[in-house]
Design a protein around this motif. Structure first.
Motif, PDB file in Angstrom:
ATOM      1  N   SER A  36       0.832  -1.203   0.000  1.00  0.00           N
ATOM      2  CA  SER A  36       0.000   0.000   0.000  1.00  0.00           C
ATOM      3  C   SER A  36       0.870   1.257   0.000  1.00  0.00           C
ATOM      4  CB  SER A  36      -0.905  -0.017   1.230  1.00  0.00           C
ATOM      5  OG  SER A  36      -1.561   1.208   1.371  1.00  0.00           O
ATOM      6  N   GLN A  37       0.353   2.303  -0.632  1.00  0.00           N
ATOM      7  CA  GLN A  37       1.051   3.587  -0.635  1.00  0.00           C
ATOM      8  C   GLN A  37       0.824   4.338   0.689  1.00  0.00           C
ATOM      9  OE1 GLN A  37       3.228   4.571  -2.979  1.00  0.00           O
ATOM     10  NE2 GLN A  37       2.885   2.514  -3.763  1.00  0.00           N
ATOM     11  N   ASP A  38      -0.025   3.789   1.558  1.00  0.00           N
ATOM     12  CA  ASP A  38      -0.278   4.417   2.858  1.00  0.00           C
ATOM     13  C   ASP A  38       0.975   4.445   3.723  1.00  0.00           C
ATOM     14  OD1 ASP A  38      -2.869   4.804   2.125  1.00  0.00           O
ATOM     15  OD2 ASP A  38      -3.670   3.107   3.269  1.00  0.00           O
ATOM     16  N   ILE A  39       1.960   3.659   3.347  1.00  0.00           N
ATOM     17  CA  ILE A  39       3.192   3.610   4.143  1.00  0.00           C
ATOM     18  C   ILE A  39       3.850   4.980   4.206  1.00  0.00           C
ATOM     19  CG2 ILE A  39       4.784   2.961   2.276  1.00  0.00           C
ATOM     20  CD1 ILE A  39       5.997   1.003   4.425  1.00  0.00           C
ATOM     21  N   HIS A  40       3.646   5.791   3.177  1.00  0.00           N
ATOM     22  CA  HIS A  40       4.241   7.127   3.152  1.00  0.00           C
ATOM     23  C   HIS A  40       3.551   8.061   4.145  1.00  0.00           C
ATOM     24  CE1 HIS A  40       6.749   5.985  -0.173  1.00  0.00           C
ATOM     25  NE2 HIS A  40       5.691   5.589  -0.860  1.00  0.00           N
ATOM     26  N   GLN A  41       2.363   7.687   4.600  1.00  0.00           N
ATOM     27  CA  GLN A  41       1.685   8.449   5.649  1.00  0.00           C
ATOM     28  C   GLN A  41       2.025   7.909   7.029  1.00  0.00           C
ATOM     29  OE1 GLN A  41      -2.406   7.999   4.588  1.00  0.00           O
ATOM     30  NE2 GLN A  41      -2.347   9.593   2.994  1.00  0.00           N
ATOM     31  N   GLU A  42       2.274   6.610   7.094  1.00  0.00           N
ATOM     32  CA  GLU A  42       2.518   5.974   8.395  1.00  0.00           C
ATOM     33  C   GLU A  42       3.946   6.210   8.904  1.00  0.00           C
ATOM     34  OE1 GLU A  42       0.136   4.632  10.223  1.00  0.00           O
ATOM     35  OE2 GLU A  42      -1.315   4.992   8.630  1.00  0.00           O
ATOM     36  N   LEU A  43       4.917   6.232   8.010  1.00  0.00           N
ATOM     37  CA  LEU A  43       6.308   6.416   8.439  1.00  0.00           C
ATOM     38  C   LEU A  43       6.533   7.766   9.133  1.00  0.00           C
ATOM     39  CD1 LEU A  43       8.314   4.755   5.526  1.00  0.00           C
ATOM     40  CD2 LEU A  43       8.121   3.973   7.888  1.00  0.00           C
ATOM     41  N   PRO A  44       5.994   8.871   8.610  1.00  0.00           N
ATOM     42  CA  PRO A  44       6.165  10.147   9.345  1.00  0.00           C
ATOM     43  C   PRO A  44       5.503  10.126  10.723  1.00  0.00           C
ATOM     44  CG  PRO A  44       5.545  10.583   7.074  1.00  0.00           C
ATOM     45  CD  PRO A  44       5.410   9.102   7.291  1.00  0.00           C
ATOM     46  N   LYS A  45       4.393   9.404  10.864  1.00  0.00           N
ATOM     47  CA  LYS A  45       3.746   9.290  12.185  1.00  0.00           C
ATOM     48  C   LYS A  45       4.695   8.607  13.171  1.00  0.00           C
ATOM     49  CE  LYS A  45      -1.021   8.783  10.502  1.00  0.00           C
ATOM     50  NZ  LYS A  45      -2.142   7.845  10.452  1.00  0.00           N
ATOM     51  N   LEU A  46       5.363   7.544  12.699  1.00  0.00           N
ATOM     52  CA  LEU A  46       6.297   6.820  13.556  1.00  0.00           C
ATOM     53  C   LEU A  46       7.471   7.727  13.932  1.00  0.00           C
ATOM     54  CD1 LEU A  46       7.189   4.193  14.933  1.00  0.00           C
ATOM     55  CD2 LEU A  46       8.315   3.562  12.797  1.00  0.00           C
ATOM     56  N   LYS A  47       7.991   8.454  12.954  1.00  0.00           N
ATOM     57  CA  LYS A  47       9.105   9.366  13.213  1.00  0.00           C
ATOM     58  C   LYS A  47       8.709  10.423  14.238  1.00  0.00           C
ATOM     59  CE  LYS A  47      12.370  12.362  10.841  1.00  0.00           C
ATOM     60  NZ  LYS A  47      12.789  12.959   9.580  1.00  0.00           N
ATOM     61  N   THR A  48       7.512  10.976  14.102  1.00  0.00           N
ATOM     62  CA  THR A  48       7.025  11.987  15.045  1.00  0.00           C
ATOM     63  C   THR A  48       6.884  11.406  16.446  1.00  0.00           C
ATOM     64  OG1 THR A  48       5.824  13.100  13.271  1.00  0.00           O
ATOM     65  CG2 THR A  48       5.137  13.592  15.518  1.00  0.00           C
ATOM     66  N   LYS A  49       6.344  10.207  16.518  1.00  0.00           N
ATOM     67  CA  LYS A  49       6.148   9.545  17.821  1.00  0.00           C
ATOM     68  C   LYS A  49       7.496   9.278  18.507  1.00  0.00           C
ATOM     69  CE  LYS A  49       2.623   7.379  19.813  1.00  0.00           C
ATOM     70  NZ  LYS A  49       1.438   7.999  20.313  1.00  0.00           N
ATOM     71  N   ILE A  50       8.482   8.861  17.727  1.00  0.00           N
ATOM     72  CA  ILE A  50       9.816   8.613  18.286  1.00  0.00           C
ATOM     73  C   ILE A  50      10.420   9.921  18.793  1.00  0.00           C
ATOM     74  CG2 ILE A  50      12.188   7.960  17.696  1.00  0.00           C
ATOM     75  CD1 ILE A  50      10.964   5.805  15.855  1.00  0.00           C
ATOM     76  N   GLN A  51      10.256  10.996  18.031  1.00  0.00           N
ATOM     77  CA  GLN A  51      10.778  12.293  18.450  1.00  0.00           C
ATOM     78  C   GLN A  51      10.099  12.774  19.732  1.00  0.00           C
ATOM     79  OE1 GLN A  51      13.451  13.752  17.318  1.00  0.00           O
ATOM     80  NE2 GLN A  51      13.218  15.329  18.881  1.00  0.00           N
ATOM     81  N   GLU A  52       8.791  12.584  19.832  1.00  0.00           N
ATOM     82  CA  GLU A  52       8.069  12.969  21.046  1.00  0.00           C
ATOM     83  C   GLU A  52       8.577  12.180  22.255  1.00  0.00           C
ATOM     84  OE1 GLU A  52       3.976  12.286  20.106  1.00  0.00           O
ATOM     85  OE2 GLU A  52       3.794  14.114  18.916  1.00  0.00           O
ATOM     86  N   ALA A  53       8.833  10.893  22.045  1.00  0.00           N
ATOM     87  CA  ALA A  53       9.345  10.058  23.138  1.00  0.00           C
ATOM     88  C   ALA A  53      10.732  10.527  23.559  1.00  0.00           C
ATOM     89  CB  ALA A  53       9.372   8.592  22.711  1.00  0.00           C
ATOM     90  N   ARG A  54      11.574  10.872  22.598  1.00  0.00           N
ATOM     91  CA  ARG A  54      12.918  11.379  22.925  1.00  0.00           C
ATOM     92  C   ARG A  54      12.830  12.658  23.742  1.00  0.00           C
ATOM     93  NH1 ARG A  54      15.576  10.403  17.026  1.00  0.00           N
ATOM     94  NH2 ARG A  54      16.275   8.252  17.398  1.00  0.00           N
ATOM     95  N   GLU A  55      11.935  13.553  23.346  1.00  0.00           N
ATOM     96  CA  GLU A  55      11.778  14.809  24.079  1.00  0.00           C
ATOM     97  C   GLU A  55      11.280  14.546  25.499  1.00  0.00           C
ATOM     98  OE1 GLU A  55       9.215  17.264  21.700  1.00  0.00           O
ATOM     99  OE2 GLU A  55      10.694  17.395  20.078  1.00  0.00           O
ATOM    100  N   GLN A  56      10.346  13.617  25.630  1.00  0.00           N
ATOM    101  CA  GLN A  56       9.824  13.280  26.954  1.00  0.00           C
ATOM    102  C   GLN A  56      10.937  12.723  27.843  1.00  0.00           C
ATOM    103  OE1 GLN A  56       6.587  13.860  27.720  1.00  0.00           O
ATOM    104  NE2 GLN A  56       6.819  13.189  29.807  1.00  0.00           N
ATOM    105  N   ILE A  57      11.765  11.862  27.270  1.00  0.00           N
ATOM    106  CA  ILE A  57      12.867  11.278  28.041  1.00  0.00           C
ATOM    107  C   ILE A  57      13.859  12.346  28.450  1.00  0.00           C
ATOM    108  CG2 ILE A  57      14.886   9.761  27.852  1.00  0.00           C
ATOM    109  CD1 ILE A  57      13.074   7.897  26.156  1.00  0.00           C
ATOM    110  N   SER A  58      14.190  13.262  27.528  1.00  0.00           N
ATOM    111  CA  SER A  58      15.168  14.306  27.852  1.00  0.00           C
ATOM    112  C   SER A  58      14.638  15.263  28.914  1.00  0.00           C
ATOM    113  CB  SER A  58      15.588  15.063  26.596  1.00  0.00           C
ATOM    114  OG  SER A  58      14.515  15.818  26.084  1.00  0.00           O
TER     115      SER A  58
END
Length: 99
Positions: A33-55
């Protein structure tokens, strides 16, 4: 600082689980599916939010040894305060007056 981080944790109550997003990405890959191009940025954003929370977590800049020393100090303070409480309770100062 610690109160701010705690307030953010309580206020947000966000779930930082990455598994649902990873699952969605794998499903997109299975379906080609081409939806992967929408899902990957969501994952990247979620990882960044988690990093900020940890810091922003209190004590993250302290070494494990410093954290252990602080914990030992706090435990000693609790032990001392409990001993004082028991001492004051034994003085019967808190008995209700008899009518």
């Amino acid at each position: 600082m610690m109160a701010v981080a705690q307030a953010k944790l309580e206020k947000g109550g966000e779930d930082y689980s990455l598994l649902p997003l990873v699952h969605d990405i794998i499903k997109c890959m299975d379906k080609d599916s081409q939806d992967i191009h929408q899902e990957l940025p969501k994952l990247k954003t979620k990882i960044q939010e988690a990093r900020e929370q940890i810091s922003n977590m209190p004590g993250i800049d302290s070494s494990p040894l410093a954290q252990q020393q602080q914990l030992a100090t706090l435990r000693e303070q609790v032990r001392t305060k409990n001993q004082l409480l028991q001492k004051y309770k034994s003085l019967c100062m808190f008995d209700a007056p008899k009518a």
